[in-house]
Design a protein around this motif. Structure first.
Motif, mmCIF file in Angstrom:
data_model
loop_
_atom_site.group_PDB
_atom_site.id
_atom_site.type_symbol
_atom_site.label_atom_id
_atom_site.label_comp_id
_atom_site.label_asym_id
_atom_site.label_seq_id
_atom_site.Cartn_x
_atom_site.Cartn_y
_atom_site.Cartn_z
ATOM 1 N N ALA A 365 0.936 -1.101 -0.045
ATOM 2 C CA ALA A 365 0.028 -0.131 -0.084
ATOM 3 C C ALA A 365 1.057 1.315 -0.150
ATOM 4 O O ALA A 365 0.680 2.092 -0.669
ATOM 5 N N GLN A 366 1.836 1.104 0.876
ATOM 6 C CA GLN A 366 2.821 2.616 0.756
ATOM 7 C C GLN A 366 3.517 2.668 -0.431
ATOM 8 O O GLN A 366 3.557 3.772 -0.999
ATOM 9 N N ILE A 367 3.836 1.765 -1.027
ATOM 10 C CA ILE A 367 4.498 1.783 -2.583
ATOM 11 C C ILE A 367 3.616 2.272 -3.296
ATOM 12 O O ILE A 367 4.086 3.032 -4.418
ATOM 13 N N ALA A 368 2.291 1.796 -3.436
ATOM 14 C CA ALA A 368 1.405 2.308 -4.280
ATOM 15 C C ALA A 368 1.143 3.578 -4.199
ATOM 16 O O ALA A 368 0.975 4.370 -5.163
ATOM 17 N N ILE A 369 1.061 4.122 -2.950
ATOM 18 C CA ILE A 369 0.834 5.643 -2.499
ATOM 19 C C ILE A 369 1.923 6.400 -2.988
ATOM 20 O O ILE A 369 1.713 7.640 -3.641
ATOM 21 N N GLY A 370 3.156 6.121 -2.779
ATOM 22 C CA GLY A 370 4.302 6.710 -3.303
ATOM 23 C C GLY A 370 4.204 6.840 -4.921
ATOM 24 O O GLY A 370 4.709 7.742 -5.610
ATOM 25 N N CYS A 371 4.102 5.799 -5.304
ATOM 26 C CA CYS A 371 4.265 5.391 -7.004
ATOM 27 C C CYS A 371 3.185 6.353 -7.492
ATOM 28 O O CYS A 371 3.266 7.136 -8.502
ATOM 29 N N GLY A 372 1.944 6.602 -6.794
ATOM 30 C CA GLY A 372 0.767 7.421 -7.297
ATOM 31 C C GLY A 372 1.258 8.809 -7.405
ATOM 32 O O GLY A 372 0.773 9.742 -8.571
ATOM 33 N N PHE A 373 2.068 9.223 -6.672
ATOM 34 C CA PHE A 373 2.466 10.519 -6.593
ATOM 35 C C PHE A 373 3.611 10.764 -7.553
ATOM 36 O O PHE A 373 3.632 11.574 -8.276
ATOM 37 N N GLY A 374 4.632 9.981 -7.619
ATOM 38 C CA GLY A 374 5.683 9.867 -8.298
ATOM 39 C C GLY A 374 5.419 9.774 -9.802
ATOM 40 O O GLY A 374 6.075 10.473 -10.405
ATOM 41 N N VAL A 375 4.700 9.114 -10.441
ATOM 42 C CA VAL A 375 4.262 8.814 -11.861
ATOM 43 C C VAL A 375 3.332 9.902 -12.507
ATOM 44 O O VAL A 375 3.468 10.259 -13.576
ATOM 45 N N SER A 376 2.717 10.903 -11.348
ATOM 46 C CA SER A 376 1.838 11.828 -12.115
ATOM 47 C C SER A 376 2.275 13.230 -11.532
ATOM 48 O O SER A 376 1.894 14.081 -12.307
ATOM 49 N N TRP A 377 3.005 13.627 -10.636
ATOM 50 C CA TRP A 377 3.071 14.772 -9.896
ATOM 51 C C TRP A 377 3.880 15.793 -11.020
ATOM 52 O O TRP A 377 3.427 16.743 -11.283
ATOM 53 N N ALA A 378 4.859 15.457 -11.502
ATOM 54 C CA ALA A 378 5.507 16.180 -12.398
ATOM 55 C C ALA A 378 4.688 16.441 -13.700
ATOM 56 O O ALA A 378 4.753 17.774 -14.039
ATOM 57 N N PHE A 379 3.806 15.669 -14.338
ATOM 58 C CA PHE A 379 3.288 15.853 -15.438
ATOM 59 C C PHE A 379 2.013 16.636 -15.027
ATOM 60 O O PHE A 379 1.389 17.643 -16.135
ATOM 61 N N LEU A 380 1.460 16.434 -13.972
ATOM 62 C CA LEU A 380 0.316 17.241 -13.517
ATOM 63 C C LEU A 380 1.037 18.791 -13.404
ATOM 64 O O LEU A 380 -0.007 19.594 -13.818
ATOM 65 N N SER A 381 2.120 18.993 -12.558
ATOM 66 C CA SER A 381 2.375 20.251 -12.490
ATOM 67 C C SER A 381 2.814 21.014 -13.715
ATOM 68 O O SER A 381 2.419 22.049 -13.867
ATOM 69 N N GLN A 382 3.367 20.233 -14.545
ATOM 70 C CA GLN A 382 3.729 20.865 -15.999
ATOM 71 C C GLN A 382 2.435 21.243 -16.848
ATOM 72 O O GLN A 382 2.424 22.157 -17.371
#
Length: 467
Positions: A365-382
């Motif tokens: 669960a912790q890995i999924a939460i971290g990956c959720g932010f990791g895969v999306s945050w840069a592209f969302l911000s951009q």
């Protein structure tokens, strides 16, 4: 690109983007490291100074001040220019650090923490503004990958270093560990950031709207302390009305704090800001309650609980670095959509882990939460940065980390409200704590569903073009 971006870094002054990227990463890293230094050393300060009831407010005032500072960064950028936007808040942060380290009472610590939050909130938002302004789009995801790595390093090294310094010397020395870094940051800013003309915004920052933002966040924090449900509901309703009213009033103002379409579901910027708010709102529950749950329910020690908590930061960093070289459609769109969905699965997994007592479920669960932010945050911000209307890119870029901070503040308070409604009143008995935490993580997963639904709107617009 437009009239606001008038101090773009000339190629002759900056032949290599790496130095700028490292400088901006240092600005964000100071924010990250300070968070872990204080969380580790503050209990020792409370023991020495007294005022244990105020320990939570040391984090609250810092975060609220950071939100207010971040919200004003876009206005200050157009008023002061890039260099002064970074140097002034760095001085404020330095003054707060020195004041807190020399405090003789918890009240003085709170004043120092407020100054720290105000200074670092502006710096963090300004770094986002300058990334959008100075770096080519192809380098933006790599910057966010480095930011994720920086946070992971601080998550592991910060508590260890602060604990060693606090035990060897004192909590005051741990508070001062950021001083060399802020001085280096100021030197780099003076060396590589041009003066910039500034002056496009006149007058003072909109203090009324900034105060309303602070009041709205504080109302939610205070609501989490109430024992009567009707008082809690009333304070939350008042907070929502205050924050919503501030955004609506800002849209009609001549000098805006937010982009004109902030939090509008009809645009990429507005929908993207909703995701930037809702994802931290949902995830904040694990930051607040997971270490406590592991120690009280599963008998983990602080180190073991800290390691499980740090898995989220590590997974964020690894995922962000892995996708930092992605720049072809349709992958940015898919990754923005995948992030909140992974967060939903991770939070639901955390609730299931507490019900089943299976550590491997929680690790996943912790890995999924971290990956959720990791895969999306840069592209969302951009997507938010590049989709802003002409003249509003500074406002949109600076609002991303500010919205994230607001999400964590609101999420922490909301998790407290849910925990209290589920019967948790501070009693750490497993029969009381366990069902309350299951309720908290389940409610968080539901909030993450909202972020996923909104992500379908952002993913359907200009994310691919942004990347």
């Amino acid at each position: 690109m437009d009239e606001v971006r008038d101090d773009r870094l000339p190629a002759a002054l900056f032949p290599n983007a790496l130095v700028l990227i490292l400088t901006l990463c240092l600005g964000e890293g100071i924010y990250a490291l300070n968070s872990f230094l204080v969380s580790t050393s503050l209990p020792s300060a409370v023991i020495e100074l007294g005022g244990a009831a105020l320990i939570g407010w040391a984090f609250t005032v810092y975060l609220v001040a950071a939100i207010v500072g971040g919200a004003s960064a876009g206005f200050l950028k157009s008023r002061l220019g890039a260099r002064r936007l970074l140097i002034g808040p760095a001085i404020v942060f330095l003054a707060g650090t020195l004041l807190a380290s020399e405090a003789s009472s918890m009240i003085t610590v709170l004043v120092g923490r407020t100054l720290q939050g105000l200074g670092e909130g502006i710096i963090a938002a300004a770094c986002y503004v300058l990334v959008a302004e100075f770096l080519p789009p192809r380098l933006v995801p790599r910057f966010f990958g480095l930011i994720a790595v920086t946070w992971a390093g601080c998550a592991f090294g910060g508590p260890l270093l602060a604990g060693f310094v606090t035990e060897t010397w004192s909590w005051r020395a741990a508070f001062l560990m950021n001083v060399p870094l802020i001085l280096i940051f100021m030197g780099l800013v003076l060396a590589i950031i041009p003066r910039g003309r500034g002056g496009t915004a006149k007058g003072m920052p909109p203090l009324g709207r900034l105060s309303a933002i602070a009041a709205g966040i504080m109302l939610i924090a205070v609501a989490g302390l109430q024992s009567q449900w009707w008082l809690t509901a009333g304070l939350v309703g008042l907070a929502i009305a205050t924050l919503a009213g501030t955004v609506l009033f800002d849209r009609r103002s001549r000098h805006r704090l937010f982009p004109s379409d902030a939090f509008s579901l009809a645009t990429t910027v507005g929908a993207g800001l909703w995701i930037a708010l809702l994802m931290p709102v949902a995830q904040a529950s694990t930051s607040v309650y997971l270490p406590l749950s592991l120690q009280r329910l599963w008998g983990y020690g602080p180190t073991e609980a800290g390691f499980v908590s740090a898995l989220m930061a590590l997974s964020w960093s690894a995922a962000a670095f892995a996708v930092s070289f992605v720049n072809r459609a349709p992958w940015p769109r898919r990754l923005v959509r995948s992030g909140p969905l992974l967060l939903v699965l991770g939070l639901a997994g955390a609730a299931l882990a507490l019900l089943s007592g299976l550590p491997w479920v929680l690790i996943g669960a912790q890995i999924a939460i971290g990956c959720g932010f990791g895969v999306s945050w840069a592209f969302l911000s951009q997507a938010i940065m590049t989709s802003a209307r002409p003249g509003e890119q500074d406002l949109a870029s600076g609002l991303v980390p500010t919205t994230q901070s607001a999400g964590y503040a609101i999420g922490a308070a909301t998790a407290g409200i849910v925990a209290q409604a589920a019967g948790f009143d501070g009693n750490l008995a497993p029969e009381i704590l366990a069902p309350a935490m299951v309720a908290v993580f389940t409610a968080s997963a539901v909030m993450a569903v909202g972020a996923w639904l909104v992500s379908l709107r952002v993913a359907a617009t200009s994310t691919d073009g942004a990347a």
